[in-house]
Structure formats: C-alpha cells, structure tokens
Design a protein around this motif. Structure first.
Motif, PDB file in Angstrom:
ATOM      1  N   ALA A 203       0.968  -1.386  -0.119  1.00 45.41           N
ATOM      2  CA  ALA A 203       0.024  -0.180   0.045  1.00 45.41           C
ATOM      3  C   ALA A 203       0.917   1.204   0.025  1.00 45.41           C
ATOM      4  CB  ALA A 203      -0.990  -0.074   1.222  1.00 45.41           C
ATOM      5  N   HIS A 204       2.001   0.988   0.132  1.00 41.67           N
ATOM      6  CA  HIS A 204       3.051   2.433   0.431  1.00 41.67           C
ATOM      7  C   HIS A 204       3.244   2.721  -0.975  1.00 41.67           C
ATOM      8  CE1 HIS A 204       5.510  -1.033   0.195  1.00 41.67           C
ATOM      9  NE2 HIS A 204       6.596  -0.306  -0.128  1.00 41.67           N
ATOM     10  N   ILE A 205       2.964   1.933  -1.948  1.00 41.45           N
ATOM     11  CA  ILE A 205       3.238   2.316  -3.537  1.00 41.45           C
ATOM     12  C   ILE A 205       2.138   2.764  -4.195  1.00 41.45           C
ATOM     13  CG2 ILE A 205       4.141   1.355  -5.638  1.00 41.45           C
ATOM     14  CD1 ILE A 205       5.678  -0.426  -3.576  1.00 41.45           C
ATOM     15  N   PRO A 206       2.322   4.040  -4.854  1.00 40.33           N
ATOM     16  CA  PRO A 206       0.942   4.287  -5.696  1.00 40.33           C
ATOM     17  C   PRO A 206       0.483   3.472  -6.742  1.00 40.33           C
ATOM     18  CG  PRO A 206       2.593   6.073  -5.619  1.00 40.33           C
ATOM     19  CD  PRO A 206       3.248   4.962  -4.869  1.00 40.33           C
ATOM     20  N   GLY A 207      -0.796   3.495  -6.968  1.00 41.76           N
ATOM     21  CA  GLY A 207      -1.073   2.563  -8.054  1.00 41.76           C
ATOM     22  C   GLY A 207      -2.320   1.607  -7.507  1.00 41.76           C
ATOM     23  N   GLY A 208      -3.247   1.232  -8.715  1.00 39.80           N
ATOM     24  CA  GLY A 208      -4.505   0.516  -8.173  1.00 39.80           C
ATOM     25  C   GLY A 208      -4.433  -0.862  -8.966  1.00 39.80           C
ATOM     26  N   LEU A 209      -5.646  -1.693  -8.673  1.00 43.52           N
ATOM     27  CA  LEU A 209      -5.793  -2.740  -9.137  1.00 43.52           C
ATOM     28  C   LEU A 209      -5.779  -2.550 -10.655  1.00 43.52           C
ATOM     29  CD1 LEU A 209      -7.937  -4.773  -6.802  1.00 43.52           C
ATOM     30  CD2 LEU A 209      -5.763  -5.413  -7.610  1.00 43.52           C
ATOM     31  N   PRO A 210      -5.578  -3.728 -11.418  1.00 46.82           N
ATOM     32  CA  PRO A 210      -5.918  -3.547 -13.112  1.00 46.82           C
ATOM     33  C   PRO A 210      -7.386  -3.471 -13.329  1.00 46.82           C
ATOM     34  CG  PRO A 210      -4.940  -5.773 -12.453  1.00 46.82           C
ATOM     35  CD  PRO A 210      -4.973  -5.071 -11.165  1.00 46.82           C
ATOM     36  N   GLY A 211      -7.554  -2.535 -14.349  1.00 44.41           N
ATOM     37  CA  GLY A 211      -9.043  -2.217 -14.528  1.00 44.41           C
ATOM     38  C   GLY A 211      -9.675  -0.971 -13.790  1.00 44.41           C
ATOM     39  N   THR A 212      -8.814  -0.398 -12.909  1.00 48.35           N
ATOM     40  CA  THR A 212      -9.030   0.487 -12.231  1.00 48.35           C
ATOM     41  C   THR A 212      -8.122   1.919 -12.871  1.00 48.35           C
ATOM     42  OG1 THR A 212      -7.192   0.672 -10.554  1.00 48.35           O
ATOM     43  CG2 THR A 212      -9.239  -0.501 -10.032  1.00 48.35           C
ATOM     44  N   PRO A 213      -8.886   3.184 -12.636  1.00 47.55           N
ATOM     45  CA  PRO A 213      -7.965   4.261 -13.141  1.00 47.55           C
ATOM     46  C   PRO A 213      -6.557   4.596 -12.758  1.00 47.55           C
ATOM     47  CG  PRO A 213     -10.020   4.922 -12.425  1.00 47.55           C
ATOM     48  CD  PRO A 213      -9.854   3.551 -12.115  1.00 47.55           C
ATOM     49  N   GLU A 214      -6.105   3.845 -11.548  1.00 47.75           N
ATOM     50  CA  GLU A 214      -5.030   4.020 -11.018  1.00 47.75           C
ATOM     51  C   GLU A 214      -4.051   2.809 -11.549  1.00 47.75           C
ATOM     52  OE1 GLU A 214      -7.732   3.836  -8.885  1.00 47.75           O
ATOM     53  OE2 GLU A 214      -8.139   5.878  -9.223  1.00 47.75           O
ATOM     54  N   GLU A 215      -4.384   2.049 -12.318  1.00 49.14           N
ATOM     55  CA  GLU A 215      -3.508   0.862 -12.482  1.00 49.14           C
ATOM     56  C   GLU A 215      -2.169   1.066 -13.039  1.00 49.14           C
ATOM     57  OE1 GLU A 215      -4.928  -1.777 -15.574  1.00 49.14           O
ATOM     58  OE2 GLU A 215      -5.611  -0.232 -16.743  1.00 49.14           O
ATOM     59  N   ASP A 216      -2.151   2.277 -13.991  1.00 51.32           N
ATOM     60  CA  ASP A 216      -0.863   2.367 -14.408  1.00 51.32           C
ATOM     61  C   ASP A 216       0.416   2.761 -13.119  1.00 51.32           C
ATOM     62  OD1 ASP A 216      -1.519   2.072 -16.847  1.00 51.32           O
ATOM     63  OD2 ASP A 216      -1.489   4.134 -17.500  1.00 51.32           O
ATOM     64  N   GLY A 217      -0.013   2.730 -11.989  1.00 48.10           N
ATOM     65  CA  GLY A 217       1.036   2.947 -11.043  1.00 48.10           C
ATOM     66  C   GLY A 217       1.632   1.557 -10.940  1.00 48.10           C
ATOM     67  N   ASP A 218       2.692   1.565 -10.072  1.00 46.97           N
ATOM     68  CA  ASP A 218       3.619   0.549  -9.683  1.00 46.97           C
ATOM     69  C   ASP A 218       3.371  -0.427  -8.459  1.00 46.97           C
ATOM     70  OD1 ASP A 218       5.184   0.398 -12.119  1.00 46.97           O
ATOM     71  OD2 ASP A 218       6.338   2.118 -11.347  1.00 46.97           O
ATOM     72  N   ARG A 219       1.985  -0.346  -7.951  1.00 44.09           N
ATOM     73  CA  ARG A 219       1.844  -0.927  -6.878  1.00 44.09           C
ATOM     74  C   ARG A 219       1.856  -2.364  -7.329  1.00 44.09           C
ATOM     75  NH1 ARG A 219      -2.750  -0.596  -2.234  1.00 44.09           N
ATOM     76  NH2 ARG A 219      -2.497  -2.843  -1.326  1.00 44.09           N
ATOM     77  N   TYR A 220       0.521  -2.602  -8.169  1.00 45.84           N
ATOM     78  CA  TYR A 220       0.285  -4.072  -8.417  1.00 45.84           C
ATOM     79  C   TYR A 220       1.206  -4.273  -9.879  1.00 45.84           C
ATOM     80  CZ  TYR A 220      -3.397  -3.542  -5.255  1.00 45.84           C
ATOM     81  OH  TYR A 220      -4.245  -3.369  -4.312  1.00 45.84           O
ATOM     82  N   ILE A 221       2.225  -4.991  -9.922  1.00 49.55           N
ATOM     83  CA  ILE A 221       2.846  -5.145 -11.104  1.00 49.55           C
ATOM     84  C   ILE A 221       2.428  -6.465 -11.711  1.00 49.55           C
ATOM     85  CG2 ILE A 221       5.250  -5.447 -11.895  1.00 49.55           C
ATOM     86  CD1 ILE A 221       5.973  -3.012 -10.353  1.00 49.55           C
ATOM     87  N   GLU A 222       2.395  -6.536 -12.888  1.00 48.53           N
ATOM     88  CA  GLU A 222       2.115  -7.743 -13.768  1.00 48.53           C
ATOM     89  C   GLU A 222       3.291  -8.545 -13.706  1.00 48.53           C
ATOM     90  OE1 GLU A 222       0.771  -6.822 -17.843  1.00 48.53           O
ATOM     91  OE2 GLU A 222       1.563  -8.612 -18.610  1.00 48.53           O
ATOM     92  N   ILE A 223       3.411  -9.387 -13.370  1.00 42.82           N
ATOM     93  CA  ILE A 223       4.399 -10.631 -13.573  1.00 42.82           C
ATOM     94  C   ILE A 223       4.372 -11.487 -14.626  1.00 42.82           C
ATOM     95  CG2 ILE A 223       5.373 -10.224 -11.200  1.00 42.82           C
ATOM     96  CD1 ILE A 223       4.023 -12.713 -10.281  1.00 42.82           C
ATOM     97  N   TRP A 224       3.032 -12.157 -14.790  1.00 44.08           N
ATOM     98  CA  TRP A 224       3.006 -13.338 -15.745  1.00 44.08           C
ATOM     99  C   TRP A 224       1.989 -13.318 -16.569  1.00 44.08           C
ATOM    100  CZ3 TRP A 224       3.987 -18.819 -13.471  1.00 44.08           C
ATOM    101  CH2 TRP A 224       4.583 -19.799 -14.408  1.00 44.08           C
ATOM    102  N   ASN A 225       2.097 -13.417 -17.868  1.00 35.20           N
ATOM    103  CA  ASN A 225       0.943 -13.554 -18.707  1.00 35.20           C
ATOM    104  C   ASN A 225       0.748 -14.846 -19.338  1.00 35.20           C
ATOM    105  OD1 ASN A 225      -0.961 -12.741 -20.632  1.00 35.20           O
ATOM    106  ND2 ASN A 225       0.182 -11.369 -21.581  1.00 35.20           N
ATOM    107  N   ASN A 226      -0.284 -15.448 -19.146  1.00 34.31           N
ATOM    108  CA  ASN A 226      -0.803 -16.901 -19.913  1.00 34.31           C
ATOM    109  C   ASN A 226      -1.786 -16.372 -21.072  1.00 34.31           C
ATOM    110  OD1 ASN A 226      -0.257 -19.657 -17.968  1.00 34.31           O
ATOM    111  ND2 ASN A 226       0.533 -17.438 -17.174  1.00 34.31           N
ATOM    112  N   VAL A 227      -1.107 -16.884 -22.151  1.00 35.25           N
ATOM    113  CA  VAL A 227      -1.913 -16.432 -23.662  1.00 35.25           C
ATOM    114  C   VAL A 227      -2.562 -17.914 -24.023  1.00 35.25           C
ATOM    115  CG1 VAL A 227      -1.912 -15.424 -25.571  1.00 35.25           C
ATOM    116  CG2 VAL A 227      -0.471 -14.552 -24.005  1.00 35.25           C
ATOM    117  N   PHE A 228      -3.739 -17.914 -24.154  1.00 32.76           N
ATOM    118  CA  PHE A 228      -4.574 -18.979 -24.911  1.00 32.76           C
ATOM    119  C   PHE A 228      -4.682 -18.788 -26.243  1.00 32.76           C
ATOM    120  CE2 PHE A 228      -6.337 -18.568 -20.537  1.00 32.76           C
ATOM    121  CZ  PHE A 228      -5.772 -19.179 -19.774  1.00 32.76           C
ATOM    122  N   MET A 229      -3.510 -19.289 -26.843  1.00 32.75           N
ATOM    123  CA  MET A 229      -3.355 -18.977 -28.353  1.00 32.75           C
ATOM    124  C   MET A 229      -4.435 -19.640 -29.213  1.00 32.75           C
ATOM    125  SD  MET A 229      -0.920 -17.039 -29.334  1.00 32.75           S
ATOM    126  CE  MET A 229       0.604 -16.213 -28.839  1.00 32.75           C
TER     127      MET A 229
END
Ligand code: ATP
Ligand code: MG
Ligand code: MG
Ligand code: MG
Length: 493
Positions: free
Chosen positions: A187-213
């Motif tokens: 919570a000490h880092i600014p940013g919001g959950l994906p899908g919220t307006p604050e998502e571009d912050g660095d609090r919740y960081i995307e680590i892994w993408n699983n693509v269903f090709m």
C-alpha cells in the motif's frame, strides 16, 4: 534467490512437467519481416502455432532475450519512468503446441508461484479476458481464488499501458485471450488494481501473462482459428526477481545493482568526468544516493539492449534495426554526458555485463571484444558533437529566461532547431524529445518533418541527394520515417 537461480528453477520446473528446454533465439527475428526485434518467447515458435512448422516436442520452455524498443510493444519511453520496464529483458516461458490448454497452464503457473517460489497467495491477483468464463471458473472454482482476486478485463485499445487481456504478437500473427498474474508490492506504493484508473502505477505489477493462443490475425484484422488451441506464457525474469528478492523496482535486483554500480564506477569515478569524480570508497558510502540516480538506471538498462543487439549482429547505422540501436546508444551516452562524462565510457561496462549474463548467454561472452569495439567507436563519434548540440538545446529550452514574470522555459521546441540538432549534431528526434520531456517541453514534430522534407527536396534539386543519403554524417534521416511507414506495411527493412 539470485536471478540466475530463479531462471534455472523456472526451466527445471517445466522440464519436470515434460517440457523440452529450448535455447533463446536471436534478438534479430529469423525470416519475419513483421517484427523489428524479438519481443516475446513465442516468436521463435510462431510457425509452430500457425501449423506451418512442426517440432519433435509439443511442450517447450525457454528463457528468451527480448527487446521492446519499437514496433507493437515499445517500452523505450517507459525506461527511467516506471519500475518495471526495460528495453531488454528476459522472458521466461512455457509453451504448449496443441497439447495442454487453459486448465494445466493455470495449474502450472499457480504451482510454480505458490509452491516452488513460495509467494504468499494473498499478494497475488489475476485478470482474465472479460468473456472468458472458462478461465474465470478455473481460477475461482478449481484453484480456489476468491472472486475479488479475479478481475475481468476487456479489450483496452488505445490506453497506454493499461491492461489488455487479448494478447497479440504484432498487428498480424498468433493471438488470443489471456490471463495475467499481478503481485501487490504494498500500500505504500501508488497504484491501483488492473482495470481501475490508477492501474498505471507501480503497486500491482504484472508478473506473468498466460496467453491462450487461438487465432491468427491477418492484415485485414480478420481472426482465423489456429489449427490447435495452444498456450504461450511469458514472465519477466527481472520482475519475478524483484518480488523474490523483496525489492520493489527491477533496478534493485542483484543483476541491476551490479550494472548500476559498474555504471557509477565508470562515470562518477572517471578521471574524464568534468563535473566531479569520486573514489570507489566514496561511491560505496554514497550508495543510497547512487542507487536513486535515474541516469545510472537508464545506462544500466541500455547497456544490456545495446550489447545484446550487437552480439546478435546488429550494427549502429542510419537504417532500420541499426538506427534503433544507434538511438538507444545515443540516449545512454546522453545520460553519461548529463553525469559529467565527456568521453567514451559505455564500452567499459560490457565486461561487467558479461560477468552477470555471459554464462546464461554464451554468445554475449563470445562477442565481448567486438561489442566493446563497436560501442566505443559509436561513442567516440557522438561525443564529438553532443556537447555543441546540448548547448544549443539547453539554451533554446531556456531562451525565455529574460521574460520578467513569465515562464523561464519555452513550451515547445521548434522543428527547425530539432532538425538542426538531428542534421548537424546527430541527435535522433527521440533523443531531443527525451531531453525536452525532462524539462516538460514539447517538440514540434510536424515542423521537424517539414524541415527534413525541405532539406531532402533541396538536395534532390541540387542533384546531390544520392550523395547526401550515403555519405552525410547522420544522413537525412529518411530511415526514421521510412521505418515508420514501412512498418505499417508489415515490412521494416
Ligand atoms: P506491461 O503491461 O507491464 O507493459 P505487458 O502486458 O506489455 O507488460 P506482456 O506482453 O504480457 O507484457 O509480456 C509478458 C511479460 O513480460 C510481462 O508480464 C512482464 O513480466 C514481462 N515484460 C513485458 N514487458 C517488459 C519490459 N519492457 N521490461 C521487463 N519485463 C517486461
Ligand atoms: Mg507493455
Ligand atoms: Mg500488461
Ligand atoms: Mg501482459
């Protein structure tokens, strides 16, 4: 856990699940004119997904060198501004070619993260493609995640780095819905959950993408189903290392600390530094300050992309891939200049990089001397003109300083000056824009283009165009725009 161990654990885990370990492919895509540089682990398997190529295995795993400095996935402008973007990074991936699909992919990912890497489950969040009920159900019903941790996201075209759960390699090629895993850095880092307006912050960081090709997108944008549904995943080694090493930014991980220290040694301690040098002892004492230095971070980032690109055969030039490389090198040089350097220094960091990464990527170790020579040559060339160019640029930025009561800075740099910097002093347009951005000054790109077009026209009229294009110091950068235009047609060279 060191990043080299984290990499190895990933490969070992998937090998234990029947995946063949495949070496990273070159950063220069083999026979794929739609792609500037390798930008994901799946690139080398593109034809396998499309059904044009077959391998002796249906499950693979790799640690792939990636560069995102142009094309569809371009992070060059993010470097130095976010905690998580690099021009060069390593993508850990597992792949299924018509073998397993959503269920196993999600199970493997969760097992690796929570049982092997032992990440606390309450720090993890996942996104799924809005319409993908199947993936949503696997996460909530089978893996037992509370609904609040599973976020549905639709296409999010147009947003800058907003989440988008439909992954595409480029404008054409294999693509499909995806599910992504995020880590909450606190919570000490600014940013919001994906899908919220604050998502571009660095609090919740995307680590892994699983693509269903599931589709092949053609030039008209039509989606054709692939012969077999497949899986393509990508996890940034630097991002998972940050999580496992309990640091927030990628720049704090073991590997980057070593590179930042090396960059500090070469710049802060260099007798060629006109602004002020420090001894290694002083550097050590000042580490808290040094690690915060943005220019050092950018240099540490750029030395990786530049060295790996040269090792894979790219040479600085005024065209195509070579021009992208030249632009990255000049940006790195400019940061050294900002720290007080007035002569070549980047090439001296290469041995440190080789020490960090030469075992995992022997091709880098093998070309160490060549990489150093090419870098040094390119540096010496740009150091001849960067000083004059910077003086002109900074004077122009502050050309309002006599205005009593007004702003000291201009709002927009005129296109003529940007062009002069380009033409006479070898400043690629993006370098000028990058410097201006630090002063919150815009650049008149249309004016730059007009000045360039005018110069070309004059040269053509004088019958000198051919000579100018071939021999000029930086040439009329027809390449810069040629690249942009050609890229649209799916051909960058
Ligand atoms: P972001 O939204 O953070 O820009 P992305 O969605 O563009 O990431 P993907 O294309 O899904 O990234 O790539 C898969 C993984 O590769 C990401 O989850 C991330 O861990 C890593 N990754 C992507 N871009 C970068 C980068 N520029 N530097 C470091 N790691 C990256
Ligand atoms: Mg991105
Ligand atoms: Mg993303
Ligand atoms: Mg992603």
């Amino acid at each position: 856990m060191k990043s080299s161990e984290i990499r190895q654990k990933f490969l070992d885990f998937f090998a234990s699940k029947g995946h063949t370990i495949v070496a990273s492919s070159s950063l220069v895509p083999h026979d794929d004119p739609t792609l500037l540089f390798t930008n994901a682990g799946m690139n080398q398997f593109k034809d396998v997904f499309l059904g044009f190529d077959k391998r002796p295995y249906t499950r693979a795993t790799s640690s792939q060198k990636c560069v995102r400095a142009g094309g569809k996935h371009n992070d060059l402008e993010n470097v130095g501004y976010t905690a998580r973007h690099h021009t060069f990074f390593e993508m850990l991936g597992n792949f299924s070619f018509g073998d397993y699909f959503k269920r196993e992919a999600i199970q493997y990912a969760w097992e690796l993260l929570t049982e092997v890497y032992k990440l606390p489950k309450d720090k993890l969040y996942v996104t799924v493609y809005a319409e993908d009920d199947e993936a949503y159900d696997i996460w909530t019903k089978e893996m037992g995640l509370e609904a609040a941790r599973v976020i549905r996201i639709g296409d999010n075209k147009g947003a800058r780095y907003a989440s988008d759960n439909f992954w595409m390699m480029g404008d054409t090629g294999p693509c499909g819905p995806c599910t992504e895993i995020f880590y909450d850095h606190g919570a000490h880092i600014p940013g919001g959950l994906p899908g919220t307006p604050e998502e571009d912050g660095d609090r919740y960081i995307e680590i892994w993408n699983n693509v269903f090709m599931q589709f092949n997108r053609d030039e008209a944008g039509v989606m054709h189903p692939l012969p077999k549904p497949s899986v393509d995943t990508g996890m940034g080694l630097e991002r998972i290392s940050a999580v496992l090493q309990h640091v927030h930014a990628n720049y704090e991980i073991d590997l980057f600390q070593a590179l930042i220290k090396a960059a500090a040694r070469e710049t802060f301690c260099s007798p060629n530094n006109r602004v002020g040098t420090r001894t290694l002892d002083e550097l050590d004492r000042d580490w808290a300050v040094v690690r915060e230095n943005n220019s050092l971070k950018v240099i540490a980032d750029h030395i990786r992309s530049c060295s790996f690109l040269i090792a894979d055969g790219v040479i600085p030039s005024n065209e195509g891939r070579g021009y992208v490389l030249r632009r990255i090198i000049r940006r790195a040089i400019r940061h050294g200049y900002k720290l007080g350097m007035r002569s070549a220094f980047l090439y001296s960091i290469v041995p440190d990089l080789v020490q960090q990464m030469g075992t995992a990527y022997p091709e880098l170790a093998a070309s160490q001397q060549r990489v150093m020579d090419i870098l040094q040559q390119e540096e010496e060339r740009f150091f001849e003109t960067i000083g004059h160019g910077m003086e002109i640029l900074i004077a122009e930025i502050f050309s309002n300083r006599g205005n009593v009561g007004g702003s000291q800075k201009i709002e927009t740099l005129d296109g003529e000056t940007a062009f002069k910097l380009h033409d006479t002093y070898g400043f690629p347009l993006d370098l000028t824009e990058n410097v201006c951005r630090e002063y919150e000054v815009g650049v008149d790109v249309a004016g730059f283009n007009a000045a360039m077009a005018r110069q070309k026209e004059q040269a053509r009229a004088a019958g000198k165009f051919k000579m100018a294009a071939n021999l000029d110091y930086d040439g009329p950068a027809s390449t810069f725009h040629g690249y942009e235009t050609l890229e649209h047609k799916g051909n960058i060279l």
